[in-house]
Design an enzyme around this catalytic site. Structure first.
Site, PDB file in Angstrom:
ATOM      1  N   GLY A 136     -48.005  80.361 114.008  1.00 52.17           N
ATOM      2  CA  GLY A 136     -47.628  78.989 113.706  1.00 52.17           C
ATOM      3  C   GLY A 136     -46.364  78.580 114.438  1.00 52.17           C
ATOM      4  CD  GLN A 137     -45.423  72.931 115.012  1.00 47.65           C
ATOM      5  OE1 GLN A 137     -45.023  72.223 115.931  1.00 47.65           O
ATOM      6  NE2 GLN A 137     -45.624  72.454 113.797  1.00 47.65           N
ATOM      7  CG  LEU A 138     -40.387  78.546 110.966  1.00 47.30           C
ATOM      8  CD1 LEU A 138     -39.188  78.140 111.812  1.00 47.30           C
ATOM      9  CD2 LEU A 138     -40.182  78.120 109.510  1.00 47.30           C
ATOM     10  CB  ALA A 188     -47.233  77.724 104.381  1.00 46.23           C
ATOM     11  CB  THR A 243     -48.896  73.256 106.707  1.00 46.94           C
ATOM     12  OG1 THR A 243     -49.725  73.578 107.827  1.00 46.94           O
ATOM     13  CG2 THR A 243     -47.930  74.402 106.429  1.00 46.94           C
ATOM     14  CB  THR A 250     -42.042  71.303 102.111  1.00 42.60           C
ATOM     15  OG1 THR A 250     -42.252  69.948 102.493  1.00 42.60           O
ATOM     16  CG2 THR A 250     -42.683  71.495 100.747  1.00 42.60           C
ATOM     17  CE1 TYR A 280     -47.373  72.450 102.390  1.00 46.39           C
ATOM     18  CE2 TYR A 280     -46.082  70.432 102.261  1.00 46.39           C
ATOM     19  CZ  TYR A 280     -46.254  71.720 102.733  1.00 46.39           C
ATOM     20  OH  TYR A 280     -45.283  72.273 103.536  1.00 46.39           O
ATOM     21  CE  LYS A 334     -44.254  75.900 101.161  1.00 47.08           C
ATOM     22  NZ  LYS A 334     -44.561  77.221 101.822  1.00 47.08           N
ATOM     23  CD1 TRP A 356     -40.622  64.893 107.790  1.00 45.96           C
ATOM     24  CD2 TRP A 356     -39.779  63.420 109.230  1.00 45.96           C
ATOM     25  NE1 TRP A 356     -40.564  63.674 107.136  1.00 45.96           N
ATOM     26  CE2 TRP A 356     -40.046  62.754 108.007  1.00 45.96           C
ATOM     27  CE3 TRP A 356     -39.231  62.685 110.279  1.00 45.96           C
ATOM     28  CZ2 TRP A 356     -39.797  61.395 107.810  1.00 45.96           C
ATOM     29  CZ3 TRP A 356     -38.978  61.342 110.084  1.00 45.96           C
ATOM     30  CH2 TRP A 356     -39.260  60.695 108.864  1.00 45.96           C
TER      31      TRP A 356
END
Length: 285
Positions: free
Chosen positions: A10-12, A60, A62, A101, A125, A129, A150
């Site tokens: 994923g991105q993170l 996660a 998302t 989040t 969602y 979380k 974001w």
């Protein structure tokens, strides 16, 4: 120190792994083929076998709108799997970072939410979380809860990529202008998470790039920096209905970061500029 990073694709998770590589810290970046988060026994067995000193839990569910229809799957990943991770961490004596989040808040008003603000999620969602946070905190003292918002990074889809794609076929774009928050570059957030995991400053934190904007303002800055001629017309969230309701106010107070001695992330305009350069370097712009 040995660290397990979940959600490495994923991105993170991708940028956390890149940052750990830069720091020459021993880690394993886990992806779905390593274990399915829905399978608690498999996840627990994998973590126990690797026996890390810390887990940075980036994986996660998302998909905010889809979660409204896939409640059970969303909760199994964001709540049950987080509980499993925390339980294993407690057993093996590992610390844990749980990435959360801004959606744990209802977004009413214009104030910056403190870390101990009353949680009141507006969608499935956000509730998952929020419950995931409580599951981790209920089991593990040596944990960090890090709320962000974001998110954008090189290894996935995000608002920046969406705007650039739409600009290829549109001269005018309508973008919501009454939802306010802070864009967050995963490269910058990864630095902070790695700083945290090397410390014992446990607690709840808010971590976003500095500055706030609406989605429409964000879009205009994307096109300004890329020199793409697209007119952005603001519209209210009410006029752009989505299956899941979103908070209008995602302002998050970063006071707890300062109190703990952590460095705030750079301004989001600067972060966006560096991200666009990263996209250019890869031939994506």
């Amino acid at each position: 120190m040995k660290i397990l990073v979940t959600g490495c694709s994923g991105q993170l998770g991708f940028d956390v792994c890149r940052e750990l590589t830069k720091r020459r810290i021993d880690y394993y970046g886990a992806v779905r083929k390593d274990f399915d988060l829905i399978d608690g026994k498999a996840a627990a067995a994998f973590v126990a076998a690797y026996a890390p000193d810390a887990v940075i839990h980036c994986a996660a569910y998302t998909d905010v709108d889809r979660a409204e229809d896939e409640v059970n799957v969303c909760r199994k990943i964001n709540v049950d799997a987080a509980r499993v991770m925390a339980r294993v961490c407690k057993t093996i004596g590992a610390k844990m970072i749980y990435v959360s989040t801004d959606y744990v808040f209802d977004g009413i008003g214009e104030e910056f939410y403190p870390v101990n603000g009353s949680k009141a999620p507006l969608n499935v969602y956000g509730q998952s979380k929020s419950d995931g946070e409580e599951a981790v905190r209920g089991l593990l003292d040596e944990c960090f809860i890090v709320r962000t918002s974001w998110v954008f990074g090189i290894n996935g889809n995000n608002f920046v990529r969406t705007m650039l794609r739409l600009a290829e076929s549109h001269d005018v774009l309508k973008v919501v202008d009454d939802q306010v928050g802070s864009p967050t570059y995963t490269v910058d957030l990864a630095v902070l998470l790695c700083d945290m995991v090397m410390s014992d400053k446990y607690g709840i934190y808010h971590a976003t790039n500095e500055g706030i904007c609406s989605w429409a303002e964000y879009a205009r800055e994307i096109f300004r920096q890329t020199k793409i001629s697209v007119q952005v017309v603001g519209q209210s969230a009410v006029s752009y209905p989505t299956k899941a309701k979103r908070p209008l106010n995602s302002r998050l107070s970063k006071k707890s970061l300062e109190d703990a001695g952590f460095t705030r992330l750079p301004d989001w305009h600067d972060a966006l500029q560096r991200y666009i350069q990263e996209l250019r370097d890869k031939g994506s712009v």
